[in-house]
Enzyme design. Structure first.
Site, PDB file in Angstrom:
ATOM      1  CG  ASP A 145      75.452  -5.465  19.295  1.00 59.21           C
ATOM      2  OD1 ASP A 145      75.110  -4.959  20.680  1.00 59.21           O
ATOM      3  OD2 ASP A 145      73.364  -5.623  19.424  1.00 59.21           O
ATOM      4  CB  SER A 169      69.727   8.741  13.495  1.00 62.29           C
ATOM      5  OG  SER A 169      68.785   8.447  12.521  1.00 62.29           O
ATOM      6  CE  LYS A 180      64.262   8.949  14.587  1.00 59.85           C
ATOM      7  NZ  LYS A 180      64.162   8.482  12.973  1.00 59.85           N
TER       8      LYS A 180
END
Length: 477
Positions: free
Chosen positions: A315, A304, A329
């Site tokens: 990234d 999460s 999740k």
């Protein structure tokens, strides 16, 4: 200290697993969702069938049953059939869930999700009865106080684990690595979670452990960085951010934490069916580490909000990610209050990392994978709980599903001082003072070596090659 200038998440946005974390929700948002549904055709035939079933049950079931019980059950079944995280909350359940965002609540300190009649442990929370007892990510809870959980429902099983502080509850657990069930007797307690702890690992290199994301986690992380910087005489050469077994929490806290280490750029965005479900969260800086290299540790219990932070730092090439693939999740739950005092917790969108990769059911793939050297242990590790294995799980676009780790480091084959767990470890996990033990935490030991520019044993074509892994240069630093 100024507050980060990213857009605040809509109230009611959830990131926790199992029982989740509740902030409340604006009525205007709920009305918008309902209004969109007014345009849909009413399924008269299905409603007629439902009415027929209701009357048959009401007239012929072996025991007399109230209309309320039948209707609550029908609503609960309709919502829970959608995915593992959507749920209908009765007024009592809604009220109980609202206490979970302030870091103080009764229970065992364990994040769970339901699947096929059992509770699957996502992660125990540091310093809680579950962590002290040795509950592990991937454990399957099959009985509570001797009562089987088949057909009980997620929220009710969570209620069974709650109770008056000081009282005991016994969990029957199946563990993937063991053939026989185990019984754990835990003492319920008021859970006071210190979500952020920090320590110096080596001269100039800091370590921050975040156990879950609460309302104040972002600000606590910034304070921890500044404290470590002071200990390093004003110059931190590197940082290890430990998100292992972090089950998630509040969206805003995850965004703030990622923003702590970024000067600019997208952190996460969401996509759903309605315009209200599409959100973007960006960093505005400053980077509190001033561009110093980072390594983020994750595993299958990282979920999460922990995955949002990890995905943003990966990234942006701000940090190396090390460990195992995260839980996966990546869905947004919005809480919509109902007129009866209850609420609907409904999945309304999916999360995407800055590179456009969906977190949902895929998780975050580390740059450096840490896995058991033994093939049998690798297979057992691969079978531990993941979001993708839950019944009724939402599937996301798989554009990034072929991403693989760049490096692989093997854990020691046999249990050694670096892998054994002791009562001393449990006491440390329960303490507010963080004392990392590099001799027992192999991934942490190797992460420190990488930050120090030392060679680590990397697996290449069946052989071990000592390799100096280059640290990323963050864009825009």
């Amino acid at each position: 200290m100024s507050t980060p200038r990213f857009p605040k998440p809509r109230r009611g946005t959830l990131l926790g697993l199992g029982v989740g974390l509740v902030l409340g929700v604006s009525i205007s948002f709920a009305v918008t969702v309902y209004a969109a549904k007014d345009q849909d055709k009413i399924p008269l035939e299905q409603i007629q069938t439902f009415s027929q079933v209701f009357e048959i049950v009401k007239s012929n079931y072996v025991d007399s049953t109230s209309d309320k019980k039948l209707m609550d059950g029908a609503i609960d079944g309709m919502v829970s059939a959608l995915d593992p995280h959507s749920a209908y909350l009765t007024p009592k359940e809604f009220k109980e869930m609202e206490v979970l965002t302030n870091g103080k609540f009764g229970g065992l300190g364990i994040e769970v999700t339901g699947d096929h009649g059992v509770l699957k442990v996502v992660a125990p929370i540091d310093g809680t009865p579950a962590a002290k007892a040795g509950i592990e990510s991937g454990d399957l809870i099959v009985k509570i106080d001797g009562k089987a959980l088949q057909g009980v429902g997620l929220q009710k099983t969570v209620d069974m684990m709650r109770g008056k502080p000081g009282t005991q509850v016994t969990l029957t657990i199946l563990r993937p690595h063991q053939a026989q069930p185990q019984h754990f007797t835990l003492t319920r307690a008021i859970i006071k979670v210190q979500s952020v702890r920090a320590a110096m690992l080596a001269p100039g290199i800091g370590y921050i452990r975040i156990s879950q994301f609460q309302e104040n986690t972002g600000s606590a992380t910034r304070k921890a960085v500044k404290h470590l910087e002071q200990e390093a005489n004003g110059h931190l050469k590197g940082l290890i951010l430990d998100l292992r077994n972090n089950p998630g929490g509040v969206l805003g806290a995850g965004v703030e934490t990622a923003d702590t280490f970024l000067n600019k750029g997208l952190i996460v965005y969401t996509k759903g069916r309605t315009a209200n479900s599409d959100m973007r969260f960006s960093a505005h800086g400053p980077d509190y580490l001033h561009g110093a290299p980072m390594i983020v540790l994750i595993n299958g219990g990282s979920a999460s909000a922990a995955e949002i932070v990890t995905g943003a730092l990966k990234d942006d090439h701000r940090a190396l990610i090390m460990g195992q693939r995260s839980f996966g999740k990546g869905s947004v739950q919005t809480v919509m209050p109902l007129s009866n005092g209850g609420a609907l917790k409904l999945t309304t969108a999916l999360y995407y990392t800055p590179a456009g990769c969906s977190i949902q059911s895929q998780g975050i793939i580390p740059n450096i994978e840490v896995q058991p050297a033994n093939a049998q242990l690798r297979a057992l590790d691969a079978n531990l709980l993941k979001e993708s294995e839950l019944h009724g799980v939402l599937k996301a676009p798989d554009e990034c599903s072929k991403v693989t780790p760049r490096y692989t480091i093997a854990l020691p084959t046999a249990p050694t001082a670096a892998t054994q767990s002791t009562k001393e470890d449990e006491a440390m996990a329960a303490s507010s003072v963080l004392k990392p033990d590099l001799a027992k935490d192999y991934p942490l030991h190797e992460a420190l070596a990488i930050l120090e520019g030392k060679a680590v044993p990397v697996q290449e074509k069946g052989h071990t090659v000592d390799t100096v892994i280059p640290l990323p240069k963050a864009a825009g630093q």
